[in-house]
Scaffold this active site. Structure first.
Site, PDB file in Angstrom:
ATOM      1  N   TRP A 156       1.057  40.985  -3.019  1.00 55.16           N
ATOM      2  CA  TRP A 156       1.074  39.631  -2.487  1.00 55.16           C
ATOM      3  C   TRP A 156       1.118  39.714  -0.966  1.00 55.16           C
ATOM      4  CZ3 TRP A 156       5.969  36.435  -1.540  1.00 55.16           C
ATOM      5  CH2 TRP A 156       5.636  35.127  -1.177  1.00 55.16           C
ATOM      6  N   ASP A 206      10.011  41.857  -8.394  1.00 58.30           N
ATOM      7  CA  ASP A 206       9.600  40.518  -8.001  1.00 58.30           C
ATOM      8  C   ASP A 206       9.135  39.843  -9.283  1.00 58.30           C
ATOM      9  OD1 ASP A 206       7.290  39.138  -5.482  1.00 58.30           O
ATOM     10  OD2 ASP A 206       8.540  38.194  -7.007  1.00 58.30           O
ATOM     11  N   LYS A 231       6.440  28.663 -10.456  1.00 53.59           N
ATOM     12  CA  LYS A 231       5.332  28.540 -11.408  1.00 53.59           C
ATOM     13  C   LYS A 231       5.814  28.195 -12.798  1.00 53.59           C
ATOM     14  CE  LYS A 231       3.549  31.244  -8.038  1.00 53.59           C
ATOM     15  NZ  LYS A 231       4.382  31.721  -6.903  1.00 53.59           N
TER      16      LYS A 231
END
Lengths: 462, 405
Positions: free
Chosen positions: B134, B215, B251
């Site tokens: 990311w 993560d 999300k």
């Protein structure tokens, strides 16, 4: 699990043997993961090495949080919590503004989505917050010379500014008042910005050491950042007069210093948004470049929503654009983009004529209650104290807090004998005081002021 | 007037944002933005989960609630529930009180607070991240004071995991180094290790005394199952070793703008956990003092109410299933067109994103002539596709692949 409270608990630094019995690893009965998949053999490594964090020590307890914890633990019926800086009603309850509830219901009815805000925050909020601070239509806004970024209340906004200073003004110092809000030093330390202090509080007068303040600001290296409380100084409650503000602006301009305002109480101090912004606007009139951190924790009671802003007034729109882009660059790797809820509440309240009026009325009410309580406390002190001591400093101070002038021994007496909880620097939070308790508090203050040293002096050993 | 701010340069454009702006400025009525990582419905609209609305209404109706400051480490109820969600209800680490959880600002905030803590307290300041990862990872860690290095991860030839390279690079890492592992639905590639590969990774990480920093931004959102998507994390925690976990509810609960997540630090003992908790607070206090309450209250309301929790898992599975369906549709569409190349990676990959395998040149052509926008590494967000737009995307891919080799 360990409570939040920062206790001075166990500080053992010796590596401890891990009790293997306690680990109970890897049987399929206890491990849901093994149930999900079946396979012939899993070798689980048992961790027998000491923790890589074994050498960590416990940090000293936070002085302000400690006060609240001690208050909770106290069972005395007369106890009074004058430690924390959150507004309380006359019934000593937390207060959610009616206009805030209205705004939240409106937001629910509208069914707003929860998409990411831009890094700089909610546009409607940024516009509203700058206009509240400078006045709508102010030249700095018209000329697009203010870089405004939504920040995580006052702390987060100060932190963004501190990071900008560290990056773009290497070696520049921030000069802060002595005393100031406890977290200011932490913020600059963490951002690796050096700081020093200017004289502010005069214990002899329980007022402003104005000459000391001017002298120290003058002495600071040219181009230093001068941290100023826009109104309702925390912790003293002592603000410069309008005439003094003019002189402060003079000396700052003279030395090419950069003003850095912390505005946490706009509207909450005097009850008027415009009046409380006078100091900031004075500097804007001068055409100076300066920083302003804002918070809506107190004036809109949005403590837990973490809503504020950092504003950088620049000499040109181009500079403002560049500064804004760099502030965004600091925010992105810190939390990506700011939380939407508090920003929407502010934008809705300020953006609706009716709600804005209602807000102003509720703010006047809160500031009014504090002023009333100050007066009542003063009246009680004057009527009960026969020593002739001048207690008028209580009326001259403004905002949530008051420096009582009590020293540590006297403050300890307040707590130990009278169950009045306050910080050891002699600060009391008037927001936590009710009219009903003013007499009791006056008794406590008078006793502590006159007698505490007698009570707590160590007897001489013969 | 001589500005004190003249030394302040304009910041470089963020690559993802510049794509978004280019799409925004494109006047074409058929333009398609596949660059941003937010879920869209079949109608192309943002989604607020029903259960989230219900939770908010419940909170608004509760007149006993106030807006007082949260503790520095956040809403206690949220912290407890969030940790249970990722570790499992009966995790030994929880039972032994050696888990420290701190509410933070979504995934980014959790990563930043964890990184700052490690920069002060971990002996080794090197942190390994997958190549690629990311875009915000390297910035977060660098600003926290860590030194970022990469381990091989994506193999462009197979469009899968370069497992051998990964193990080699982690095997060569200095002892005590931190390793960032994406728990599931790798961003940007969509390539996850298999269960067996995770076990090998775990053994290597433990044998080299590397510190895993997970993560977890897509729990439940990748496969549709909260437990399945937590397997890798739970595997590591089960072996009794230390690790850090950053969780995000952006999300899987659609709470993007509320900025709600948590940092969990699994320690070896309760004693160490107390000290760690204490020191993490010192990171938070000068950064933003205490975290925001709204998102935390929503998550806590849903997680603690079994009906709401069940309804959430259904909506969550719905989102995950729609994404899987888009993958299948896109793959079928490319196959149907006889588009040159092997496109099976589209259905092998998992989560919101996929590396299409398109080159930067092809990506730019997609934008310029076909009004389809993705990041320059060829990453597309499957969550932004719908049954209606899949044919358009397939046509465009087919066209650029045949025009530019």
């Amino acid at each position: 699990m360990a409570s939040l409270m920062l206790s001075l608990g166990s500080t053992s630094l010796l590596p401890r043997e891990i009790n293997k019995d306690k680990l109970k690893l890897g049987t399929s009965a206890s491990n849901p993961f093994l149930k999900a998949k079946s396979f012939s053999r899993v070798t689980m490594t048992v961790a027998v090495k000491p923790s890589r964090f074994e050498g960590i020590t416990m940090a000293p307890p936070d002085p302000i949080l400690g006060v609240s914890e001690a208050f909770k633990a106290d069972t005395n019926g007369m106890k009074l919590n004058l430690g924390v800086g959150a507004y309380r009603t006359e019934e000593l309850q937390p207060y959610v503004l009616n206009v805030v509830k209205k705004a939240e219901n409106l937001m629910l009815e509208r069914g707003d989505n929860k998409e990411y805000l831009p890094i700089e925050g909610l546009a409607a909020f940024n516009k509203a917050t700058a206009e509240l601070l400078f006045g709508a239509g102010h030249p700095v806004i018209k000329e697009q010379r203010v870089a405004t970024i939504q920040g995580l209340s006052g702390t987060g906004s100060l932190r963004l500014a501190a990071a900008l200073i560290e990056r773009y003004f290497p070696g520049a110092k921030v000069v802060i008042s002595s005393p100031t809000w406890g977290n200011h030093k932490n913020i600059f330390n963490d951002a690796k910005v050096p700081w020093s202090e200017y004289r502010y509080y005069d214990p002899k007068t329980i007022g402003l050491d104005f000459e000391g303040m001017i002298a120290d600001i003058k002495e600071a290296p040219e181009g230093s950042f001068i941290l100023l409380h826009g109104c309702a100084h925390n912790p003293t409650g002592i603000d410069p007069t309008p005439e003094q503000w003019v002189k402060i602006a003079d000396v700052i301009q003279e030395k090419n210093h950069i003003p850095f305002f912390d505005v946490a109480y706009q509207g909450f101090a005097s009850g008027s948004l415009d009046e409380d912004a006078a100091s900031v606007r004075l500097f804007a009139e001068r055409g100076m470049e300066f920083f302003v951190a804002q918070s809506y924790s107190k004036n809109l009671g949005l403590y837990a929503e973490r809503i504020g802003a950092i504003n950088v007034v620049c000499s040109s729109a181009d500079a403002a654009t560049r500064v804004k882009s760099q502030l965004k660059r600091i925010a992105r790797p810190m939390y990506s983009n700011p939380p939407v809820h508090g920003a929407r509440i502010v934008a809705n309240v300020v953006g609706d004529v009716t709600m804005f009026s209602e807000w102003k009325a509720e703010m006047e009410m809160m500031a009014g209650r504090i002023k009333t309580v100050r007066q009542e406390l003063y009246d009680s002190l004057v009527s009960k104290d026969k020593s002739g001591k001048d207690w008028s400093f209580i009326l001259k101070q403004i905002g949530m807090f008051s420096f009582t002038g009590l020293n540590k021994a006297q403050s300890d007496n307040m707590t130990d004998k009278w169950h009045v909880y306050m910080t050891k620097d002699g600060r009391i939070s008037l927001a936590g005081l009710s009219l009903a308790k003013c007499e009791y508090l006056a008794d406590a203050i008078i006793d502590s002021y006159h007698n505490a040293l007698l009570y707590w002096e160590t007897p001489i050993e013969l | 007037m001589n500005s004190i701010l003249s030394s302040v340069l304009p910041a470089p454009e963020d690559p993802v944002l510049s794509v978004i702006f280019a799409c925004r400025d494109d006047p074409s009525p058929v333009k398609l933005n596949l660059s941003a990582g937010t879920y869209r419905t079949e109608e192309g609209k943002p989604l607020v989960l029903d259960v989230v609305r219900r939770a908010e209404q419940q909170l608004a109706n509760d007149l006993s609630r106030d807006k007082e400051y949260l503790p520095l480490n956040g809403l206690p109820e949220f912290n407890k529930l969030s940790t249970k969600l990722i570790l499992g209800d009966d995790s030994p680490a929880l039972k032994e009180n050696r888990v420290v959880t701190t509410q933070c600002l979504s995934g980014t905030g959790s990563l930043r607070v964890g990184a700052e803590f490690l920069a002060t307290h971990n002996k080794e300041s090197v942190i390994f991240v997958p190549n690629p990862t990311w875009g915000n990872h390297p910035r977060i860690f660098t600003l926290a004071g860590l030194s970022v290095q990469y381990f091989r991860y994506y193999d462009p030839k197979s469009r899968g995991l370069d497992f051998k390279g990964m193990l080699e690079d982690l095997g060569a890492a200095p002892p005590g180094a931190i390793v960032v592992l994406q728990a599931c639905a790798h961003n940007p590639t969509g390539v996850d290790p298999t269960f067996e590969q995770w076990e090998k990774i775990r053994r290597l990480v433990r044998s080299k005394s590397l510190l895993p920093f997970f993560d977890s931004a897509y729990q439940g959102f990748a496969s549709g199952s909260l437990d399945a998507d937590a397997q890798a994390v739970r595997m590591f925690v089960a072996d009794g070793g230390e690790c850090l976990i950053a969780q995000s509810y952006a999300k899987n609960m659609g709470l993007y703008g509320e900025r709600i997540g948590s940092l969990t630090i699994v320690c070896t003992s309760e004693d160490v956990a107390k000290k760690v908790e204490n020191q993490v607070l010192l990171v938070v206090r000068p950064m933003y003092l205490t975290p925001p309450i709204h998102g935390a209250s929503i998550v806590a309301t849903i997680l603690k109410n079994s009906d709401m929790y069940n309804d959430w898992t259904i909506e969550l599975k719905g989102m995950a299933d729609r994404i899987i369906s888009m993958r299948q549709q896109l793959y079928a569409a490319l196959e149907a067109r006889g588009t040159p190349g092997d496109w099976s990676h589209i259905i092998k990959h998992i989560g919101m994103f996929t590396f299409t395998g398109l080159s930067e040149e092809q990506v730019r052509l997609m934008a310029k002539e076909y009004h389809i926008y993705m990041t320059y590494d060829g990453r597309i967000s499957m969550a932004s596709l719908s049954s209606k737009t899949v044919p358009q995307l397939a046509d465009a891919i087919h066209a650029v692949v045949t025009r530019i080799a």
